[in-house]
Design a protein around this motif. Structure first.
Motif, short mmCIF file in Angstrom:
data_model
loop_
_atom_site.label_atom_id
_atom_site.label_comp_id
_atom_site.label_asym_id
_atom_site.label_seq_id
_atom_site.Cartn_x
_atom_site.Cartn_y
_atom_site.Cartn_z
N ILE A 61 0.84 -1.21 0.00
CA ILE A 61 0.00 0.00 0.00
C ILE A 61 0.86 1.25 0.00
O ILE A 61 0.60 2.22 -0.73
CB ILE A 61 -0.95 -0.01 1.21
N LEU A 62 1.93 1.23 0.82
CA LEU A 62 2.82 2.40 0.89
C LEU A 62 3.50 2.64 -0.46
O LEU A 62 3.65 3.80 -0.88
CB LEU A 62 3.86 2.19 1.99
N GLU A 63 3.91 1.59 -1.14
CA GLU A 63 4.55 1.76 -2.44
C GLU A 63 3.56 2.27 -3.49
O GLU A 63 3.86 3.18 -4.27
CB GLU A 63 5.15 0.43 -2.90
N LEU A 64 2.36 1.66 -3.50
CA LEU A 64 1.36 2.09 -4.49
C LEU A 64 0.87 3.50 -4.23
O LEU A 64 0.51 4.22 -5.17
CB LEU A 64 0.17 1.11 -4.47
N LEU A 65 0.82 3.91 -2.97
CA LEU A 65 0.36 5.26 -2.65
C LEU A 65 1.24 6.31 -3.29
O LEU A 65 0.78 7.36 -3.74
CB LEU A 65 0.31 5.45 -1.13
N THR A 66 2.54 6.01 -3.36
CA THR A 66 3.47 6.94 -4.00
C THR A 66 3.32 6.93 -5.52
O THR A 66 3.23 7.98 -6.16
CB THR A 66 4.92 6.59 -3.62
N LEU A 72 -6.34 6.67 -3.54
CA LEU A 72 -6.65 5.36 -2.96
C LEU A 72 -7.51 4.50 -3.87
O LEU A 72 -7.48 3.27 -3.76
CB LEU A 72 -7.34 5.54 -1.60
N VAL A 73 -8.29 5.11 -4.75
CA VAL A 73 -9.08 4.33 -5.71
C VAL A 73 -8.14 3.52 -6.61
O VAL A 73 -8.35 2.32 -6.86
CB VAL A 73 -9.99 5.24 -6.55
N ARG A 74 -7.08 4.18 -7.10
CA ARG A 74 -6.10 3.48 -7.93
C ARG A 74 -5.33 2.45 -7.13
O ARG A 74 -5.00 1.37 -7.63
CB ARG A 74 -5.15 4.49 -8.58
N VAL A 75 -5.01 2.77 -5.88
CA VAL A 75 -4.30 1.82 -5.03
C VAL A 75 -5.14 0.55 -4.87
O VAL A 75 -4.62 -0.58 -4.97
CB VAL A 75 -3.98 2.45 -3.65
N HIS A 76 -6.45 0.72 -4.62
CA HIS A 76 -7.33 -0.45 -4.45
C HIS A 76 -7.40 -1.25 -5.74
O HIS A 76 -7.39 -2.50 -5.71
CB HIS A 76 -8.72 0.02 -4.03
N GLU A 77 -7.48 -0.59 -6.89
CA GLU A 77 -7.54 -1.31 -8.16
C GLU A 77 -6.28 -2.14 -8.39
O GLU A 77 -6.35 -3.27 -8.86
CB GLU A 77 -7.74 -0.31 -9.31
N GLU A 78 -5.12 -1.57 -8.04
CA GLU A 78 -3.87 -2.31 -8.22
C GLU A 78 -3.77 -3.49 -7.25
O GLU A 78 -3.25 -4.55 -7.60
CB GLU A 78 -2.68 -1.36 -8.04
N LEU A 79 -4.25 -3.29 -6.02
CA LEU A 79 -4.22 -4.39 -5.05
C LEU A 79 -5.11 -5.55 -5.51
O LEU A 79 -4.73 -6.72 -5.43
CB LEU A 79 -4.68 -3.89 -3.68
N VAL A 80 -6.31 -5.22 -5.96
CA VAL A 80 -7.23 -6.27 -6.43
C VAL A 80 -6.64 -6.96 -7.66
O VAL A 80 -6.74 -8.20 -7.81
CB VAL A 80 -8.61 -5.65 -6.74
N ALA A 81 -6.02 -6.20 -8.55
CA ALA A 81 -5.40 -6.81 -9.73
C ALA A 81 -4.27 -7.74 -9.34
O ALA A 81 -3.98 -8.71 -10.05
CB ALA A 81 -4.89 -5.71 -10.67
N GLY A 82 -3.64 -7.46 -8.19
CA GLY A 82 -2.56 -8.32 -7.71
C GLY A 82 -3.04 -9.52 -6.91
O GLY A 82 -2.22 -10.26 -6.36
N GLY A 83 -4.37 -9.67 -6.78
CA GLY A 83 -4.92 -10.82 -6.08
C GLY A 83 -5.30 -10.59 -4.64
O GLY A 83 -5.63 -11.54 -3.92
N ALA A 84 -5.31 -9.38 -4.16
CA ALA A 84 -5.66 -9.09 -2.77
C ALA A 84 -7.17 -9.14 -2.60
O ALA A 84 -7.92 -8.56 -3.39
CB ALA A 84 -5.13 -7.71 -2.36
N ALA A 85 -7.62 -9.83 -1.57
CA ALA A 85 -9.06 -9.91 -1.25
C ALA A 85 -9.36 -8.83 -0.22
O ALA A 85 -9.41 -9.08 0.99
CB ALA A 85 -9.42 -11.30 -0.73
N LEU A 86 -9.57 -7.62 -0.71
CA LEU A 86 -9.72 -6.46 0.19
C LEU A 86 -10.71 -5.48 -0.42
O LEU A 86 -10.61 -5.14 -1.59
CB LEU A 86 -8.35 -5.78 0.37
N SER A 87 -11.70 -5.06 0.38
CA SER A 87 -12.69 -4.09 -0.11
C SER A 87 -12.13 -2.67 0.00
O SER A 87 -11.19 -2.41 0.77
CB SER A 87 -13.99 -4.20 0.68
N THR A 92 -9.62 2.11 2.96
CA THR A 92 -9.66 3.51 3.43
C THR A 92 -9.69 3.57 4.95
O THR A 92 -9.06 4.44 5.56
CB THR A 92 -10.88 4.22 2.84
N GLY A 93 -10.43 2.65 5.59
CA GLY A 93 -10.46 2.63 7.05
C GLY A 93 -9.10 2.32 7.63
O GLY A 93 -8.68 2.93 8.63
N PHE A 94 -8.38 1.38 7.02
CA PHE A 94 -7.03 1.04 7.49
C PHE A 94 -6.09 2.24 7.36
O PHE A 94 -5.34 2.56 8.29
CB PHE A 94 -6.50 -0.15 6.69
N CYS A 95 -6.14 2.90 6.20
CA CYS A 95 -5.27 4.07 5.98
C CYS A 95 -5.61 5.19 6.95
O CYS A 95 -4.72 5.90 7.45
CB CYS A 95 -5.39 4.56 4.54
#
Length: 468
Positions: A61-66, A72-87, A92-95
């Motif tokens: 998340i820290l790397e993608l944020l930069t 954060l919308v783009r960060v979430h899209e990249e995480l999901v594309a990488g296989g992360a099961a995260l809403s 946003t709540g974690f951040c």
């Protein structure tokens, strides 16, 4: 989840011998909840120990944020594309809880000002309607920091001359001088540097010394330091300027003075006082004004133009015709324009600021009726045409009125046609053009060429002998 007050009430009621059923009815909670609180026997709200779903992806998340520029919308899209099961809400709540990508909250604090110590000055653009026209003007405001006394003026421009005029009026309005005037690093006052390293323009520094105060500037980005003067700008735009039109700039600033007197006499909830009542205390701490306050002026060196006018700020002021070509000195004050050729020859005009590109002419500088500058009439070209071909006089007179070209250029072209082409085709074409109302000289030239070709250049049949 029960609050600490509810848990305390359950324990106190139970200690008084109230049954669990009655406690549940009074507090409107379930008996199971009452039993749970009694079993824990504590008023502290239990903390929820729950693993963060996004914790395994913290480094990613820290790397993608930069790389995603904080989106954060783009960060979430990249995480999901990488296989992360995260809403997205979990991300946003974690951040938010971990402070990732969040601006640290800093308490605003307060500034306390003693009476007579500081006045804050700033400008803001506003749109005003003056004399039936809308202008983008500059609102200059000054506020005494202790009493919150407000004074402002609106002008079409705000240069050093306007700044000195405004501050002079503001200090006269307060009837005294503060120790310092806070500004916002404006180039009107600042020569170089910012904040504590700010060095004012020598002209403005000398102006401040005359009254006995000094200019100071806040650090860049520290707008809260000048909040006393920033706050009224919205009030001025949405209250004073709302629905008002003005006959002139003098009318505008006269109404502004009256509005300031009304506002300064009104109770303010945010300070729980009336500014004029606080000013009665602050006025005792102000330094007295100088015994003599010179009028603010600006000097210009000009040369009188060929029409007998001098241009100042894109507005032309008249002078006697005898001054044409002479160098003059123009002294501009808030209300007057004084044009001086020497000590015995001075012309005074009322200063005008809008609209631009206008002429201000005194009656004494207009020539008497019938004695104006005589134009050389007829034009030299017209005179030459009429002398060479009197038959074209009527056409020339009509051409001066109906030609789409500048009269001098049209007459010059007609004279060229007369000189370059034979007289008979020229006169015949002019008579025909006059009969049909044709005053396009290019078309007239083609008509002449047709007659020249017909009358002077006979085309022979190629089957005939040219010597027959």
């Amino acid at each position: 989840m029960l609050s600490q007050a509810q848990r305390t009430a359950i324990l106190e009621l139970s200690a008084q011998g109230v049954s669990k059923h009655e406690i549940a009815q009074v507090l409107r909670v379930s008996r199971l909840t009452v039993r749970k609180v009694l079993r824990e026997n504590s008023t502290n709200v239990p903390e929820i120990q729950r693993a963060e779903k996004a914790e395994p992806y913290r480094e990613q998340i820290l790397e993608l944020l930069t790389s995603c520029k904080g989106n954060l919308v783009r960060v979430h899209e990249e995480l999901v594309a990488g296989g992360a099961a995260l809403s997205y809400p979990a991300l946003t709540g974690f951040c938010r809880r971990q402070g990732i990508g969040q601006t640290p909250v800093v308490p605003s604090g307060q500034y306390h000002f003693e009476p007579g110590v500081e006045m804050q000055h700033d400008t803001s653009p506003h749109t005003v309607e003056v004399g039936g026209r809308k202008y983008k003007a500059q609102t200059a405001s000054a506020v005494l920091c202790y009493s919150r006394m407000l004074f402002f003026q609106i002008n079409p421009t705000f240069q050093r001359f306007d700044c000195k005029v405004f501050l002079t009026d503001a200090l006269r309005h307060t009837g005294g001088v503060v120790e310092r005037v806070m500004i916002d690093n404006t180039h009107v006052v600042v020569l170089r540097g910012t904040g504590r390293e700010m060095i004012p323009v020598p002209e403005m520094e000398a102006f401040a010394e005359r009254f006995g105060f000094r200019f100071v500037a806040h650090q860049i980005g520290d707008a809260n330091r000048s909040a006393r003067v920033e706050r009224p700008f919205s009030f001025i735009e949405n209250n004073f300027l709302a629905g008002r039109t003005f006959a002139s700039w003098e009318d505008l600033n006269q109404q502004a003075r009256q509005w300031c007197d009304k506002v300064n006499s009104t109770y303010k909830k945010h300070i729980r006082a009336v500014p004029r009542e606080l000013f009665a205390v602050e006025r005792l701490h102000l330094k007295p004004l100088p015994a003599w306050i010179p009028e603010v002026y600006r000097l210009h060196q000009r040369t009188v133009d060929v029409e007998g006018y001098v241009s100042v700020n894109s507005i032309r002021y008249s002078v006697p015709v005898a001054w044409i070509g002479h160098r003059v000195e123009v002294r501009e004050t808030r209300a007057k324009i004084e044009i001086e050729m020497d000590a015995r020859h001075i012309v005074t005009h009322a200063r005008t600021v809008t609209p631009l590109s206008q002429r201000v002419t005194l009656a004494a500088h207009r020539p008497p009726r019938g004695e104006g500058v005589k134009r050389s009439d007829p034009h030299p070209e017209e005179k030459a045409i009429v002398e060479a071909a009197p038959e074209a006089a009527l056409y020339v007179a009509a051409l001066k009125q109906k030609s789409r070209k500048v009269v001098a250029l049209a007459l010059r072209q007609l004279l060229r046609l007369l000189r370059e082409y034979p007289r008979e085709p020229f006169l015949a074409a002019v008579q025909e053009a006059a009969r049909y109302g044709l005053y396009d000289l290019d078309r007239l030239e083609r008509m002449i060429l047709r007659r020249v070709a017909r009358d002077y250049f006979l085309l022979l049949d190629p089957d005939t002998d040219p010597h027959d």
